[in-house]
Design a protein around this motif. Structure first.
Motif: not given
Length: 392
Positions: A119-129, A177-191, A221-222
């Protein structure tokens, strides 16, 4: 002596020199023992600079990126896939189809029990790496290939911090926009931590189904994802964290058209209401280039939209550059289109524990106007001056 990098290999300016410096210091690593104290200090600092993440460095050719991703699949995916096929063959021919089915059922049940208890996705903090999001070689490779760049971060951060009583800003970043895949989403997290060091780190609201798929769950989660349910979003803001959300969601996935700028926003009020309940500023952001990463088709779009609105399943029809299996998406590697994320000025919404529909609608209209103004102000800069933002 290192060859001088070409201008086309640099992004931003001076990046090629940093790469050459990194290579030099790795080659001359063993010679530090004989260097003077001053030289050793400089070399040590240079090595640290080399180790720092460099999300905007581009590859000299897209073919080298394809080769790297191909190598990733050959080494990471091919081995386990071969073992799985071999195991299936052995089970089917040496045991029985019934035992094979039972084995798969047991594995699926075990994983389901695991994610239920976790249930890590429901805690409000998740499990980011953060280290994974910033330094994973595949993420860095795709980030370089797409020339991922964040704009106006310092201006926005200054405004967010100036209105914070604690000196640490908080925001609801709404990206379109979201785009067909939202490719930028995981890329932006580390930035984001480097781009907004004085703003609370964000958690990305993601569809619940992503946390039910082995491998995808762990990756989500990461890279800072949590469940997109309202209760989880409330927890995120209550813990003092920021939120990153793509309000267009599944509708925008299906309605994306190559060569056009479209956002599904007129009926999206939830993120505005959420920001008002916690008194957290809204930050509009537009991703230039997102709509052009894949070619798209409108075939059976009516049926696909019906599936989105009935059972919440998106089936975008699209294709990329290199066909199947060259990218962790179903339809191939994206086109080499630069992704420029431009953040707009924060919209400071009034804090209302239970805002009325009328109050939410007022702030929602402000957000739409701000997003359109942001797009119009920067579209010439990023090569889409002939386009108009369609708000659906």
């Amino acid at each position: 002596a290192q060859p001088k990098p070409r201008d086309s290999d640099r992004h931003p300016k001076g990046q090629g020199a940093q790469v050459a410096s990194c290579v030099f210091h790795h080659i001359s690593w063993s010679s530090e023992a004989t260097a003077g104290k001053a030289e050793a200090a400089v070399a040590s600092q240079s090595r640290q600079d080399c180790k720092k993440p460099n999300p905007e460095q581009t590859m000299s050719t897209s073919s080298s990126v394809v080769a790297k991703v191909s190598g990733h699949y050959m080494t990471v995916v091919l081995g386990p896939a071969f073992c799985a096929i071999a195991g299936l063959g052995y089970s089917f021919f040496s045991l029985s189809p019934l035992r094979t089915a039972l084995a798969f059922s047991f594995a699926a049940s075990t994983y389901t029990l695991y994610i239920t208890l976790d249930g890590a996705e429901y805690t409000g903090e998740g499990r980011p790496d953060p280290v994974f999001s910033r330094d994973d070689w595949l993420i860095r490779t795709i980030r370089s290939y797409l020339r991922m760049t964040l704009h106006r971060t310092k201006e926005v951060e200054k405004q967010l911090v100036s209105q914070s009583a604690t000196g640490i800003g908080q925001a609801v970043y709404a990206l379109f926009p979201h785009g067909v895949n939202g490719d930028f989403r995981p890329l932006i997290d580390g930035m984001m931590p480097e781009a907004f060091p004085s703003v609370a780190p964000p958690r990305t609201l993601a569809a619940n189904v992503l946390f039910r798929i082995p491998g995808i769950r762990e990756f989500a989660l990461k890279t800072g994802c949590v469940d997109a349910g309202r209760k989880t979003a409330q927890k995120v803001l209550s813990k003092g964290l920021s939120i990153l959300v793509l309000p267009g969601g599944l509708d925008e996935q299906v309605m994306t058209v190559h060569g056009r700028e479209r956002v599904f926003l007129k009926k999206r009020f939830g993120f505005v209401s959420l920001a008002m309940q916690h008194g957290v500023p809204l930050v509009p952001a537009y991703v230039f280039g997102c709509s052009d990463l894949y070619f798209t088709s409108s075939f059976l779009q009516g049926l696909r939209l019906w599936l989105v609105r009935t059972i919440r399943v998106a089936l975008p029809i699209y294709w990329g550059r290199c066909g199947f299996a060259y990218y962790p998406q179903p339809m191939g590697f994206p086109l080499p289109v630069a992704q420029n994320v431009v953040f707009g000025d924060p919209i400071f919404v009034p804090k209302k524990e239970n805002p009325s529909k009328e109050e939410v609608a007022v702030e929602h209209e402000k957000f739409i106007a701000a997003l359109v103004a942001l797009f119009d102000a920067h579209k010439e800069q990023f090569g889409v001056g002939d386009r108009t933002l369609e708000v659906l």
